[in-house]
Structures are given as C-alpha cells and as structure tokens.
Design an enzyme around this catalytic site. Sequence first.
Site, PDB file in Angstrom:
ATOM      1  N   SER A 133       0.860  -1.184   0.000  1.00 35.53           N
ATOM      2  CA  SER A 133       0.000   0.000   0.000  1.00 35.53           C
ATOM      3  C   SER A 133       0.895   1.232   0.000  1.00 35.53           C
ATOM      4  O   SER A 133       2.036   1.172   0.471  1.00 35.53           O
ATOM      5  CB  SER A 133      -0.899   0.005   1.239  1.00 35.53           C
ATOM      6  OG  SER A 133      -1.585   1.236   1.363  1.00 35.53           O
ATOM      7  N   TYR A 146      -2.323   0.686  10.616  1.00 32.91           N
ATOM      8  CA  TYR A 146      -2.242   0.155   9.261  1.00 32.91           C
ATOM      9  C   TYR A 146      -0.934   0.561   8.591  1.00 32.91           C
ATOM     10  O   TYR A 146      -0.272  -0.257   7.953  1.00 32.91           O
ATOM     11  CB  TYR A 146      -3.435   0.651   8.451  1.00 32.91           C
ATOM     12  CG  TYR A 146      -3.513   0.091   7.055  1.00 32.91           C
ATOM     13  CD1 TYR A 146      -3.586  -1.276   6.824  1.00 32.91           C
ATOM     14  CD2 TYR A 146      -3.517   0.944   5.948  1.00 32.91           C
ATOM     15  CE1 TYR A 146      -3.655  -1.791   5.531  1.00 32.91           C
ATOM     16  CE2 TYR A 146      -3.596   0.439   4.652  1.00 32.91           C
ATOM     17  CZ  TYR A 146      -3.658  -0.925   4.448  1.00 32.91           C
ATOM     18  OH  TYR A 146      -3.726  -1.427   3.177  1.00 32.91           O
TER      19      TYR A 146
END
Length: 251
Positions: A133, A146
């Site tokens: 990501s 995250y």
Amino acid sequence: MSTRGIAVVTGASSGIGAATARRLAAEGYEVVAAARRRERLDELAASTPGIRAVTLDVTSPSSVAALASELPDIAVLVNNAGGAIGTEPIERADPADWQAMFDTNVLGVLRVTQALLPALEAGDGGHVVVTGSIAGHLVYEGGAGYTAAKHGAAALVETLRLELNGRPVRVTEVAPGMVRTEEFSRVRLRGDQAAADRVYAGVENPLSADDIADCIAFVVTRPAHVNVDLLVVKPLAQAAPHKVARHQLPK
C-alpha cells in the site's frame, strides 16, 4: 494444461485477491485461490476456468503448512491477504486491532513465503508478490496501525530481495493508493457502510480491484531477468493519502 505454472493468491475470496486470481487464470496460470471463506472461493472457482479453491488462514501455521504440503512447485505467490482495522489516533488505539493487522499484513506474509519458498525455487524460478500500500511508504493521521503494518510488509519485501539475491526468485511489492472494493473500507470502519461510502464520495474513478490485478499480472509476466521492485499506483484523483480531488457533492 497451464503454460505458465501454478500461481497462489492469498486473500482471494474478494476484492483484489479475487480479481488477481481471475486475471492470472486468464494469463495462463493454474491458480490456487486461497482464503478462509471457502464458499466464496468455490463460487470463484466455479465461474472461472483455471482456478482451484483452497481453504487458508494465513494466521495459522498449521493451515499454511497444509497448503505448502500440496504444492511442490509453483511459479508465483501473491501475498494479498491483509487489511485495515480502525481509524483511531494512537492515544486511543486498541492494541488488539494492531495485533490483528500485523498478524495478517506482516506475519501472514512471512508464514506463507517461508512455507512456499522451496516450491518457488523448485522449477525454473518463482516470483513473490506482496500487495502492499502507499500506506507502507507514507503516514497519515488515524492510520498508524495500518501504516505501521504496511511499512513492516514493505521492509520485509526489501529485505527478502536482498537475501534471495543470486537465487531464481523475483520479489515485488505492488503498492496501491485508493482502491474501491466491496469490503476494505467497510471492514476498516467496523461495518459502517455509510462511512465507507464517504471515503470515496466525490472521487472520480478511484482504482478498482481489476486495476491492481492488471498491475500484478504485468509484473509477473515480465521476462525472468526483469524484476519490478516496487510498483506504486494511485488514481489520477489522488496525489497523496491526505490529498484527493473530490467533486462538490449536491447538498
């Protein structure tokens, strides 16, 4: 009969994983679609020639070992299982949420990669792909758990590439920005569909799961001597996690 060999895709029951399984099957791979939700995998396999469903929990060493025992020789491993939980700031974050994110996004990649490396080296050479990501390369408020997990995954990928240098295994991270899938934001926002919809409100053409599958297919089908280390992909509307062009919504 497959012309490209076996590709294993984890987290294949929905979203990017399911799209990647379909795309790699279309590219000529024999795809092992692996995830916990077997019913969804069976539907995927039934609708797409070249896909085989296998139940897998990347947080379970015994589940991972069972998968590896069935696969003596594979060409591609797409470590896609992962996800985000919560948007609380650090001062209010629940360590259990962080534990769960690290267990899938980092330790899950470690378990599956360790278990399948012998199979990746057994044939003409293999390829490890991790769905990372932009959160693994940047940070933003409300995303510490995250971003920490995805930074961990990115560090794992970079270190693995160094450690495998000279061996016939390529290593790639595909790092998407804003991707609209059926579950990612809803899970992160604890089932609040309205809040999940607001994440994408006013954004023209966020990325789709098929866009990321296209990127993964691109990197794994390059010639064997070509290694794409990192492919960062964002929608045109997104310049950074905190900077997204949005059309004004009607009141």
